[in-house]
Design an enzyme around this catalytic site. Structure first.
Site, mmCIF file in Angstrom:
data_model
loop_
_atom_site.group_PDB
_atom_site.id
_atom_site.type_symbol
_atom_site.label_atom_id
_atom_site.label_comp_id
_atom_site.label_asym_id
_atom_site.label_seq_id
_atom_site.Cartn_x
_atom_site.Cartn_y
_atom_site.Cartn_z
ATOM 1 N N PRO A 124 0.840 -1.198 0.000
ATOM 2 C CA PRO A 124 0.000 0.000 0.000
ATOM 3 C C PRO A 124 0.877 1.252 0.000
ATOM 4 C CG PRO A 124 -0.689 -1.573 1.697
ATOM 5 C CD PRO A 124 0.624 -2.046 1.181
ATOM 6 N N LYS A 175 3.293 6.635 4.562
ATOM 7 C CA LYS A 175 2.529 5.389 4.453
ATOM 8 C C LYS A 175 2.045 4.895 5.823
ATOM 9 C CE LYS A 175 5.550 3.874 0.667
ATOM 10 N NZ LYS A 175 6.462 2.796 0.221
ATOM 11 N N ARG A 233 21.573 15.996 -6.862
ATOM 12 C CA ARG A 233 21.640 14.630 -6.331
ATOM 13 C C ARG A 233 22.113 13.661 -7.411
ATOM 14 N NH1 ARG A 233 19.158 13.678 -1.330
ATOM 15 N NH2 ARG A 233 17.917 15.441 -0.553
#
Length: 287
Positions: free
Chosen positions: A2, A57, A158
């Protein structure tokens, strides 16, 4: 696993059902799932739910007097809602159920986890920031303050592959394997591209794809009960989990690259100039 849209769907569902309800029971069936001991899990009993919130999450069920139940479903966890909580006794080690919570109206939910690798995490805390995973989270990509300039500053310079950056919870919270595939497909970028090599126009395109993909997925999850969220996620995917199928944008065949216990999916025409990616990368390259 999920990800943010499905977790937000769970949060919205739970908020409509448990806010104002009093916890009648809280039972851990998998001791490995419980990551805290003070306060104990039974400290939740008798407390009323004041709010349900999402942190990346993680789901937080907050009590009005300073305690919160926080859980992370990991790769194989899920929430099973019951209008009437089963009276059957949960047998530790013989059930996929890790936690059962009941409320004063007879309803409740189970947290379940499939498979043998157990990663589902449950915590009872006085402050959600006491959960290490929450304390390390980067910004929420759908927050109003997550502007185009904030995103550009966040990724500037980055030397990291875009796929790995999108999945790094300390940089941006809530995105996992599936939605990073979808975002990169929408942005027309290779998952192996180095973020620091992108120009401002490409960064803007990635930002737009990120916000639009996640907003659409959150909208699709809104109002759905937990039992429908997984199928709704699968139906909404353009490339993730669709290896061998036709790309809905250009008709090319969606390809996979396997790494560790996961795979990524992409469209060569849309994302890599028609070149299939070599399927020999080590998992460490995509972390």
């Amino acid at each position: 696993m999920p990800e943010m849209p499905e977790v937000q769907g769970l949060v919205d569902f739970l908020a409509g059902r448990v806010r104002g309800r009093t916890v009648r029971s809280a039972r851990i069936a998998s001791i490995a799932a419980l990551k805290t001991f003070d306060p104990p899990i039974d400290a939740l009993v008798g407390r009323a739910v004041s709010a349900v919130a999402r942190h990346g999450k993680f789901v937080e069920i907050a009590m009005g007097d300073g305690l919160s139940l926080v859980f992370h479903l990991a790769k194989a966890g899920w929430l099973r809602w019951h209008e009437t909580l089963p009276a059957t006794v949960i047998r530790p080690g013989r059930s996929p159920i890790a936690l059962r919570v009941g409320f004063d109206d007879g309803s409740g939910f189970d947290l379940t986890e499939a498979g043998t690798k157990k990663s589902l995490a449950v915590s009872v805390v006085r402050d959600p920031a006491d959960v290490p995973g929450i304390a390390r989270l980067g910004p929420d990509p759908l927050a109003p303050e997550f502007s185009r300039d904030v995103f550009a500053d966040l990724v500037a310079g980055r030397r990291t592959q875009i796929k790995g950056l999108l999945r790094d919870q300390t940089i941006i919270a809530g995105i996992g394997n599936a939605y990073s595939d979808e975002i990169l497909h929408a942005a027309r970028m290779s998952p192996y591209a180095i973020v620091g090599d992108r120009d401002r126009a490409e960064i803007d395109r990635l930002y737009d794809a990120l916000r639009e993909t996640l907003a659409a997925a959150v909208e699709a999850a809104s109002g759905r009960p937990p039992v429908e969220l997984k199928d709704a996620k699968r139906r909404g995917m353009s490339v993730h989990g669709r290896a061998g199928e036709a790309c809905p944008v250009c008709g090319d065949t969606v390809r996979s690259v396997f790494f560790a216990d996961r795979s990524l999916e992409y469209c060569p025409t849309c994302q890599t100039g028609g070149r299939p990616l070599a399927d020999r990368r080590l998992s460490r390259l995509l972390k």
